[in-house]
Structure formats: structure tokens, C-alpha cells
Design an enzyme around this catalytic site. Sequence first.
Site, PDB file in Angstrom:
ATOM      1  N   ARG A 199      11.135  36.789 102.550  1.00 38.86           N
ATOM      2  CA  ARG A 199      10.274  36.504 103.687  1.00 38.86           C
ATOM      3  C   ARG A 199       8.831  36.367 103.189  1.00 38.86           C
ATOM      4  O   ARG A 199       8.463  36.884 102.138  1.00 38.86           O
ATOM      5  CB  ARG A 199      10.337  37.620 104.724  1.00 38.86           C
ATOM      6  CG  ARG A 199      11.724  37.895 105.290  1.00 38.86           C
ATOM      7  CD  ARG A 199      11.657  39.069 106.260  1.00 38.86           C
ATOM      8  NE  ARG A 199      12.950  39.350 106.877  1.00 38.86           N
ATOM      9  CZ  ARG A 199      13.830  40.237 106.427  1.00 38.86           C
ATOM     10  NH1 ARG A 199      13.551  40.943 105.326  1.00 38.86           N
ATOM     11  NH2 ARG A 199      14.982  40.442 107.053  1.00 38.86           N
TER      12      ARG A 199
ATOM     13  N   TYR B 187      23.839  31.076 109.473  1.00 36.40           N
ATOM     14  CA  TYR B 187      23.841  30.193 108.308  1.00 36.40           C
ATOM     15  C   TYR B 187      25.222  29.615 108.004  1.00 36.40           C
ATOM     16  O   TYR B 187      25.387  28.918 107.000  1.00 36.40           O
ATOM     17  CB  TYR B 187      23.321  30.954 107.082  1.00 36.40           C
ATOM     18  CG  TYR B 187      21.887  31.362 107.224  1.00 36.40           C
ATOM     19  CD1 TYR B 187      20.862  30.431 107.121  1.00 36.40           C
ATOM     20  CD2 TYR B 187      21.551  32.684 107.485  1.00 36.40           C
ATOM     21  CE1 TYR B 187      19.544  30.807 107.265  1.00 36.40           C
ATOM     22  CE2 TYR B 187      20.225  33.065 107.630  1.00 36.40           C
ATOM     23  CZ  TYR B 187      19.235  32.120 107.521  1.00 36.40           C
ATOM     24  OH  TYR B 187      17.925  32.489 107.668  1.00 36.40           O
TER      25      TYR B 187
ATOM     26  N   HIS C 258      19.294  41.406 105.794  1.00 31.36           N
ATOM     27  CA  HIS C 258      19.626  41.491 107.219  1.00 31.36           C
ATOM     28  C   HIS C 258      20.329  42.812 107.518  1.00 31.36           C
ATOM     29  O   HIS C 258      21.253  43.204 106.802  1.00 31.36           O
ATOM     30  CB  HIS C 258      20.551  40.338 107.633  1.00 31.36           C
ATOM     31  CG  HIS C 258      19.859  39.021 107.737  1.00 31.36           C
ATOM     32  ND1 HIS C 258      20.523  37.819 107.678  1.00 31.36           N
ATOM     33  CD2 HIS C 258      18.542  38.716 107.899  1.00 31.36           C
ATOM     34  CE1 HIS C 258      19.651  36.839 107.802  1.00 31.36           C
ATOM     35  NE2 HIS C 258      18.448  37.351 107.933  1.00 31.36           N
TER      36      HIS C 258
ATOM     37  N   LYS D 129      11.818  44.467 106.270  1.00 34.24           N
ATOM     38  CA  LYS D 129      11.578  45.006 107.605  1.00 34.24           C
ATOM     39  C   LYS D 129      11.993  46.467 107.665  1.00 34.24           C
ATOM     40  O   LYS D 129      12.978  46.863 107.053  1.00 34.24           O
ATOM     41  CB  LYS D 129      12.348  44.188 108.642  1.00 34.24           C
ATOM     42  CG  LYS D 129      11.808  42.770 108.823  1.00 34.24           C
ATOM     43  CD  LYS D 129      12.515  42.053 109.947  1.00 34.24           C
ATOM     44  CE  LYS D 129      11.901  40.683 110.194  1.00 34.24           C
ATOM     45  NZ  LYS D 129      12.585  39.964 111.297  1.00 34.24           N
TER      46      LYS D 129
ATOM     47  N   ARG E  95      13.549  29.966 102.941  1.00 34.95           N
ATOM     48  CA  ARG E  95      14.500  31.077 103.130  1.00 34.95           C
ATOM     49  C   ARG E  95      15.800  30.560 103.747  1.00 34.95           C
ATOM     50  O   ARG E  95      16.897  30.921 103.327  1.00 34.95           O
ATOM     51  CB  ARG E  95      13.861  32.145 104.010  1.00 34.95           C
ATOM     52  CG  ARG E  95      14.758  33.364 104.315  1.00 34.95           C
ATOM     53  CD  ARG E  95      13.896  34.422 104.991  1.00 34.95           C
ATOM     54  NE  ARG E  95      14.667  35.431 105.695  1.00 34.95           N
ATOM     55  CZ  ARG E  95      15.166  36.529 105.126  1.00 34.95           C
ATOM     56  NH1 ARG E  95      15.000  36.733 103.830  1.00 34.95           N
ATOM     57  NH2 ARG E  95      15.818  37.417 105.850  1.00 34.95           N
TER      58      ARG E  95
ATOM     59  N   HIS F 166       9.712  30.057 105.747  1.00 33.46           N
ATOM     60  CA  HIS F 166      10.991  30.324 106.399  1.00 33.46           C
ATOM     61  C   HIS F 166      11.984  29.197 106.174  1.00 33.46           C
ATOM     62  O   HIS F 166      13.196  29.420 106.153  1.00 33.46           O
ATOM     63  CB  HIS F 166      10.779  30.571 107.894  1.00 33.46           C
ATOM     64  CG  HIS F 166      11.666  31.640 108.432  1.00 33.46           C
ATOM     65  ND1 HIS F 166      11.695  32.925 107.926  1.00 33.46           N
ATOM     66  CD2 HIS F 166      12.588  31.620 109.427  1.00 33.46           C
ATOM     67  CE1 HIS F 166      12.576  33.650 108.593  1.00 33.46           C
ATOM     68  NE2 HIS F 166      13.134  32.884 109.502  1.00 33.46           N
TER      69      HIS F 166
END
Length: 314
Positions: free
Chosen positions: A161, A289, A280, A185, A257, A254
Amino acid sequence: MKAAPAAAESEAPAFFAPLVDDYLRYLRDEKRYSAHTVAAAERDLRQFGRYCGLARVAAPEQIDVHRVRDFLGAQRRAGREPASLHRYLSSLRGWFRFLVREQRLSANPATQVRAPKLQRKLPAVIDAETLSATLDRDTTGDAAAILARALVELFYSTGMRLAELHALDVVALDARQQELTVTGKGRKQRIVLLGGKARAALDAWLACRAAQAGIGEPALFVSSRGSRLSRAAIARILRDWARRNGLGVHLHPHRLRHSFATHMLENSGDLRAVQEMLGHAHLSTTQIYTHLDWKHLAKVYDDAHPRARRRRDP
């Protein structure tokens, strides 16, 4: 009759600010959410506070499922997109869950509210051969070009990211190291792998950085002034690199990514491995995806299914 001033009517009730402040501290200190996530939650809750002021809500117990639905309806009528309504509802659910835990509410009034149907857009990706050919063609040697190429290679090689790459310090990268530890995150750390060409591009940048970084500057990627590159500057460098090299698409972090994830999944089929590489928390996030193009699916089917193989001419 003259209406009351809108500004006065839209102020949040007196009880509201302390409860929101407590929740934001909880997100920062206990959940360790990023400053961006905390700021987004604060904006959403302040908006709900203004609604509660207009609705004459005088105590937390007066916030029920009907209030939450009415708030979302008002936002929809104001032109908010479904994605924004989802975010509002998510912020409210988290806040109410905290208030129930702290025994300031008896129940979460948002659990019975259904979010509007959200159409998930497929991520825009770049053709792998086109991107690779463009990178191989870009052999200019000034410091700005070397920096741009290192950024593109690193984004595409790791699937990082923007916030993760922006936060990288030079001490995270040892000589000949083929992996990096990044903080994602929720301040969760994970290992990302460096491809050979990404490593070479980084080595070229490190040689330039030595003459460019300010004294004591820890950042891996620095500007011409010697300080850490801002996120906006990183995005601008990618955009300019794509335009300069005739890539023909709007290039942003992004998108790289998305391209990393899609190309990895197309060639490996290992959804859980891609989930780990992207950082994730939930597999459902990675499943977006799985949109392989039809030609690729047809080839996989023809090659793999015993009853689908086309008969070859003798």
C-alpha cells in the site's frame, strides 16, 4: 414563522462529544488504528452528531434503529454514494459496539440496519507484458528517473500500500536482502518479498540517496530537499513516469497493488498466499481479485479438464 438558524440546529447534543472522544482514544490506543482510519471515523461520527442535533436527540438511549435508518436515508437523499453509506454504517456500528461494551448503551441500534447493496467494481489492472516492457525500456540514469523506477518496481514487486511504502526507513533494507518487513493496517507487520529487478532498482536508488538524504533522515525514499517523500509526491512521480514512458494509463499506487494481486493470482491460483502477501485480514477482501479474464479462464479449462481438451489433428 421564521426558522431557527441552521448552524445552531446542526450542533451535536451535549452528550455526544465526550462519547466520541472516548471511542477515538480507544481506536488509537487500544486498537492501534492508523491516524487516517481514526480521522475517517471521527468525520462520520461528527456528521451523525449533527443529525442528532437536528433530530433533537437528548440522550444516547434515544438513538434507536429508526434514528440510524433515518440518518442513512438523509445521507442518501443528499446524494451520498452507496460506498459512503456503507462507511457511515460501519463507523456507527463500531461506535455503538464500544458504547455497549462500556455499558453506556444497552444494545447496538445499528445491528438491525442493512446497508444498501454495493456494486463492487473490479480493480483496474495493467497488462503484465506492457508494464514489464516499459520498465525494461526505461534506462535513463538521472536521480529522478532512478527514484521513479525504484518506486514502480517496489510497488509492483510487493503489492504494498502507499502508506506502507511511504513509511519505509532505510534501515529496513540490508544489502542483498530479498525481503522487507512492512507495517500495514492496524499496525500489523508482515513480510513482503523483493523480486530481482526490484532489488536492483532499489540498489540503484540507494546509491543516489546517499548524496541526497539530509543528515539523520531515516526515510528510504527522500525528495531532492533530502526529506521523506510525501504520499502526494509519490503518487505524482508514478503518474509522471507513466506519462513520460507512454504507458497510456493513469498509474497510481493502488493500481500497481491491484496488478500485483491479479497477476499473482492468475499465475498461481493460490488465493490464501495472495491474501498473506497483501496483508488482508479477511479472505473475502482478496476474492475480488479472482476476476481472471475470460481468455485466461478458457486456457486453464482447456489445459486442465480431461473432457475439455481439444482434439489435435493427426
